[in-house]
Design an enzyme around this catalytic site. Sequence first.
Site, PDB file in Angstrom:
ATOM      1  N   HIS A 222       0.875  -1.202   0.000  1.00  0.00           N
ATOM      2  CA  HIS A 222       0.000   0.000   0.000  1.00  0.00           C
ATOM      3  C   HIS A 222       0.897   1.233   0.000  1.00  0.00           C
ATOM      4  O   HIS A 222       1.502   1.565   1.018  1.00  0.00           O
ATOM      5  CB  HIS A 222      -0.897   0.005   1.243  1.00  0.00           C
ATOM      6  CG  HIS A 222      -1.833   1.170   1.294  1.00  0.00           C
ATOM      7  ND1 HIS A 222      -3.181   1.030   1.550  1.00  0.00           N
ATOM      8  CD2 HIS A 222      -1.640   2.503   1.123  1.00  0.00           C
ATOM      9  CE1 HIS A 222      -3.761   2.222   1.534  1.00  0.00           C
ATOM     10  NE2 HIS A 222      -2.833   3.139   1.279  1.00  0.00           N
TER      11      HIS A 222
ATOM     12  N   HIS B 240       1.631   5.391  -1.692  1.00  0.00           N
ATOM     13  CA  HIS B 240       1.273   6.585  -2.480  1.00  0.00           C
ATOM     14  C   HIS B 240       2.549   7.151  -3.094  1.00  0.00           C
ATOM     15  O   HIS B 240       3.423   7.622  -2.364  1.00  0.00           O
ATOM     16  CB  HIS B 240       0.608   7.629  -1.588  1.00  0.00           C
ATOM     17  CG  HIS B 240      -0.661   7.137  -0.978  1.00  0.00           C
ATOM     18  ND1 HIS B 240      -1.890   7.291  -1.581  1.00  0.00           N
ATOM     19  CD2 HIS B 240      -0.887   6.423   0.158  1.00  0.00           C
ATOM     20  CE1 HIS B 240      -2.815   6.723  -0.830  1.00  0.00           C
ATOM     21  NE2 HIS B 240      -2.237   6.178   0.224  1.00  0.00           N
ATOM     22  N   LEU B 241       2.630   7.101  -4.415  1.00  0.00           N
ATOM     23  CA  LEU B 241       3.822   7.631  -5.095  1.00  0.00           C
ATOM     24  C   LEU B 241       3.592   9.017  -5.675  1.00  0.00           C
ATOM     25  O   LEU B 241       4.547   9.670  -6.080  1.00  0.00           O
ATOM     26  CB  LEU B 241       4.243   6.701  -6.239  1.00  0.00           C
ATOM     27  CG  LEU B 241       5.045   5.461  -5.865  1.00  0.00           C
ATOM     28  CD1 LEU B 241       5.393   4.674  -7.125  1.00  0.00           C
ATOM     29  CD2 LEU B 241       6.325   5.816  -5.111  1.00  0.00           C
ATOM     30  N   ARG B 242       2.330   9.445  -5.776  1.00  0.00           N
ATOM     31  CA  ARG B 242       2.002  10.749  -6.379  1.00  0.00           C
ATOM     32  C   ARG B 242       2.459  10.805  -7.837  1.00  0.00           C
ATOM     33  O   ARG B 242       2.592   9.785  -8.493  1.00  0.00           O
ATOM     34  CB  ARG B 242       2.603  11.917  -5.574  1.00  0.00           C
ATOM     35  CG  ARG B 242       2.471  11.816  -4.067  1.00  0.00           C
ATOM     36  CD  ARG B 242       1.047  11.788  -3.603  1.00  0.00           C
ATOM     37  NE  ARG B 242       0.962  12.004  -2.160  1.00  0.00           N
ATOM     38  CZ  ARG B 242      -0.046  11.638  -1.404  1.00  0.00           C
ATOM     39  NH1 ARG B 242      -1.077  10.992  -1.922  1.00  0.00           N
ATOM     40  NH2 ARG B 242      -0.060  11.896  -0.112  1.00  0.00           N
TER      41      ARG B 242
ATOM     42  N   ASN C  98      -5.083   7.369  -5.886  1.00  0.00           N
ATOM     43  CA  ASN C  98      -5.761   8.632  -5.521  1.00  0.00           C
ATOM     44  C   ASN C  98      -4.982   9.858  -5.980  1.00  0.00           C
ATOM     45  O   ASN C  98      -4.638  10.729  -5.199  1.00  0.00           O
ATOM     46  CB  ASN C  98      -6.044   8.692  -4.011  1.00  0.00           C
ATOM     47  CG  ASN C  98      -4.797   8.698  -3.152  1.00  0.00           C
ATOM     48  OD1 ASN C  98      -3.766   8.152  -3.532  1.00  0.00           O
ATOM     49  ND2 ASN C  98      -4.882   9.321  -1.995  1.00  0.00           N
TER      50      ASN C  98
ATOM     51  N   LYS D 199      -9.518  -0.321  -5.736  1.00  0.00           N
ATOM     52  CA  LYS D 199      -9.500   0.367  -4.451  1.00  0.00           C
ATOM     53  C   LYS D 199     -10.842   1.027  -4.180  1.00  0.00           C
ATOM     54  O   LYS D 199     -11.336   1.804  -4.994  1.00  0.00           O
ATOM     55  CB  LYS D 199      -8.389   1.420  -4.510  1.00  0.00           C
ATOM     56  CG  LYS D 199      -8.227   2.212  -3.245  1.00  0.00           C
ATOM     57  CD  LYS D 199      -7.625   1.364  -2.147  1.00  0.00           C
ATOM     58  CE  LYS D 199      -7.902   1.988  -0.799  1.00  0.00           C
ATOM     59  NZ  LYS D 199      -6.731   2.400  -0.080  1.00  0.00           N
TER      60      LYS D 199
ATOM     61  N   HIS E 111     -10.528   1.188   1.977  1.00  0.00           N
ATOM     62  CA  HIS E 111     -10.265   2.149   3.062  1.00  0.00           C
ATOM     63  C   HIS E 111     -11.445   1.996   4.009  1.00  0.00           C
ATOM     64  O   HIS E 111     -12.542   2.442   3.704  1.00  0.00           O
ATOM     65  CB  HIS E 111     -10.155   3.586   2.527  1.00  0.00           C
ATOM     66  CG  HIS E 111      -9.916   4.580   3.621  1.00  0.00           C
ATOM     67  ND1 HIS E 111      -8.708   5.223   3.789  1.00  0.00           N
ATOM     68  CD2 HIS E 111     -10.713   4.995   4.634  1.00  0.00           C
ATOM     69  CE1 HIS E 111      -8.787   5.999   4.864  1.00  0.00           C
ATOM     70  NE2 HIS E 111      -9.987   5.888   5.389  1.00  0.00           N
TER      71      HIS E 111
ATOM     72  N   HIS F 294      -4.643  -0.686   5.955  1.00  0.00           N
ATOM     73  CA  HIS F 294      -4.188   0.091   7.122  1.00  0.00           C
ATOM     74  C   HIS F 294      -5.126  -0.025   8.314  1.00  0.00           C
ATOM     75  O   HIS F 294      -5.694   0.972   8.770  1.00  0.00           O
ATOM     76  CB  HIS F 294      -3.943   1.560   6.752  1.00  0.00           C
ATOM     77  CG  HIS F 294      -5.029   2.252   5.968  1.00  0.00           C
ATOM     78  ND1 HIS F 294      -6.353   2.192   6.306  1.00  0.00           N
ATOM     79  CD2 HIS F 294      -4.964   3.020   4.855  1.00  0.00           C
ATOM     80  CE1 HIS F 294      -7.051   2.904   5.442  1.00  0.00           C
ATOM     81  NE2 HIS F 294      -6.228   3.410   4.543  1.00  0.00           N
TER      82      HIS F 294
ATOM     83  N   LEU G 227      -4.688   9.374   8.084  1.00  0.00           N
ATOM     84  CA  LEU G 227      -5.979   8.684   8.111  1.00  0.00           C
ATOM     85  C   LEU G 227      -5.783   7.224   7.727  1.00  0.00           C
ATOM     86  O   LEU G 227      -5.026   6.954   6.793  1.00  0.00           O
ATOM     87  CB  LEU G 227      -6.964   9.363   7.154  1.00  0.00           C
ATOM     88  CG  LEU G 227      -7.425  10.740   7.630  1.00  0.00           C
ATOM     89  CD1 LEU G 227      -8.121  11.499   6.529  1.00  0.00           C
ATOM     90  CD2 LEU G 227      -8.332  10.610   8.857  1.00  0.00           C
TER      91      LEU G 227
ATOM     92  N   ASP H 145       1.559   2.637   3.535  1.00  0.00           N
ATOM     93  CA  ASP H 145       0.707   3.824   3.375  1.00  0.00           C
ATOM     94  C   ASP H 145       1.551   5.087   3.435  1.00  0.00           C
ATOM     95  O   ASP H 145       1.078   6.135   3.880  1.00  0.00           O
ATOM     96  CB  ASP H 145      -0.421   3.864   4.424  1.00  0.00           C
ATOM     97  CG  ASP H 145      -1.559   4.784   4.000  1.00  0.00           C
ATOM     98  OD1 ASP H 145      -1.570   5.231   2.831  1.00  0.00           O
ATOM     99  OD2 ASP H 145      -2.423   5.068   4.841  1.00  0.00           O
TER     100      ASP H 145
ATOM    101  N   ALA I 230      -3.541  14.966   5.748  1.00  0.00           N
ATOM    102  CA  ALA I 230      -3.282  13.670   6.386  1.00  0.00           C
ATOM    103  C   ALA I 230      -2.251  12.908   5.566  1.00  0.00           C
ATOM    104  O   ALA I 230      -2.340  12.870   4.334  1.00  0.00           O
ATOM    105  CB  ALA I 230      -4.573  12.873   6.455  1.00  0.00           C
TER     106      ALA I 230
HETATM  107  N1  OTD Z   1      -4.031   8.265   4.501  1.00  0.00           N
HETATM  108  N2  OTD Z   1      -3.060  10.149   3.565  1.00  0.00           N
HETATM  109  C1  OTD Z   1      -3.279   9.687   2.294  1.00  0.00           C
HETATM  110  C2  OTD Z   1      -3.862   8.472   2.098  1.00  0.00           C
HETATM  111  C3  OTD Z   1      -3.969   7.597   3.251  1.00  0.00           C
HETATM  112  O1  OTD Z   1      -6.056   6.607   3.705  1.00  0.00           O
HETATM  113  C4  OTD Z   1      -4.993   6.518   3.110  1.00  0.00           C
HETATM  114  O2  OTD Z   1      -4.698   5.566   2.394  1.00  0.00           O
HETATM  115  C5  OTD Z   1      -2.836  10.510   1.181  1.00  0.00           C
HETATM  116  O3  OTD Z   1      -2.250  11.565   1.483  1.00  0.00           O
HETATM  117  O4  OTD Z   1      -3.018  10.115   0.023  1.00  0.00           O
HETATM  118  C6  OTD Z   1      -3.477   9.464   4.654  1.00  0.00           C
HETATM  119  O5  OTD Z   1      -3.355   9.954   5.777  1.00  0.00           O
HETATM  120 ZN    ZN Z   2      -3.100   5.070   1.613  1.00  0.00          ZN
HETATM  121 ZN    ZN Z   3      -6.871   4.746   3.111  1.00  0.00          ZN
END
Ligand code: OTD
Ligand code: ZN
Ligand code: ZN
Length: 350
Positions: free
Chosen positions: A15, A17-19, A43, A101, A138, A176, A221, A249, A265
């Site tokens: 899991h 996030h690479l942006r 996302n 997702k 999520h 998560h 989160l 995450d 977050a």
């Molecule tokens: N939680 N921030 C982000 C995603 C996760 O819920 C998540 O997977 C994010 O910044 O993309 C976070 O706090």
């Molecule tokens: Zn995430």
């Molecule tokens: Zn999430």
Amino acid sequence: MSQAEFVIRRPDDWHLHLRDGAMLNAVLPHTSANFARAIIMPNLVPPVVTVADATAYRERIMAALPEGHQFEPLMTLYLTEATDPADVEEGVKQGLIKALKLYPAGATTNSDSGVRVIEKIYPVLEKMAEIGVPLCVHGEVTDADIDIYDREAVFIERVLSPIRDRFPDLRIVMEHITTEDGVAFVNEAGDNIAATITTHHLIINRNAYLVGGIKPHYYCLPVAKREKHRLALRAAATSGRAKFFLGTDSAPHPTHAKESACGCAGIYTSINTISCLAHVFEEEGALDKLEAFASLNGPAFYRLPVNEETIRLYKSDAPLELPSTVAVQSETVTVFDPGFPLHWRHEDMR
Ligand code: OTD
Ligand code: ZN
Ligand code: ZN
């Protein structure tokens, strides 16, 4: 088990996030230095919703990979109420799409296109159950009247249990998990239900962001919960049970966007996750379970081969000196501070 050195298969991150753009360029080298593969969260703004979006995103990731690094991005699609089951099937058949997702609308960063009425995605879930592709969720409700600390437990009751009952063969990763309720749900469910656990939720509880001043770099989160929940997560992660595996995450944001009156977050851990995990597993007397959590259970659930390469973990007297921030053009990303010195290092075995 107490020891100063051991070898494990190269870990994967289930899991991440690479942006995109400059941020992708800045953070990808930390992941590709430490992990062989990662499940890439969709996302972005706008989100990755079609196979064509995922193909293009994968190409941007591969173009950003530093020379000499070997890394395989495992692509996902962001489920919306308009997701086409035929597109999903095509992406899975091509071997590109490894999971879908589910974000309840508004549950986390960039989740506004998420699902509002769960019944609307039933046709896609049916197709997914048929072809065996996992659903990553999520697991928090977003109802204004549900306290933020209860949102995971209420999600299990109101959303996840009905999905499991209606689609008993659907393969689900509860992402998560942050509570003993999440651990119990997964433990009691069949083999088709698993969970990822982040590095930071094994280390911090809710005091981290609230005591002694508000600490935005510990805000993510789902939010970290009470100590008893952190202990339940530690027990699950170090149990060696096949249902629990690492999903960092790691979610980078510019430092100023977190240090704000309405801070974002997300916690950035790609750079120090393996050292943090070794510390946690050693504290729990479970270094012999680290390989299951970081390198074996994830591929087993995703029905992928384990990595052939190995890494050697070893303990040094001098603590690791990692940068506290990572530069991204004129900005920085603040690195997760576990609150203790890190003595575990690792190197690739050749
Ligand atoms: N939680 N921030 C982000 C995603 C996760 O819920 C998540 O997977 C994010 O910044 O993309 C976070 O706090
Ligand atoms: Zn995430
Ligand atoms: Zn999430």
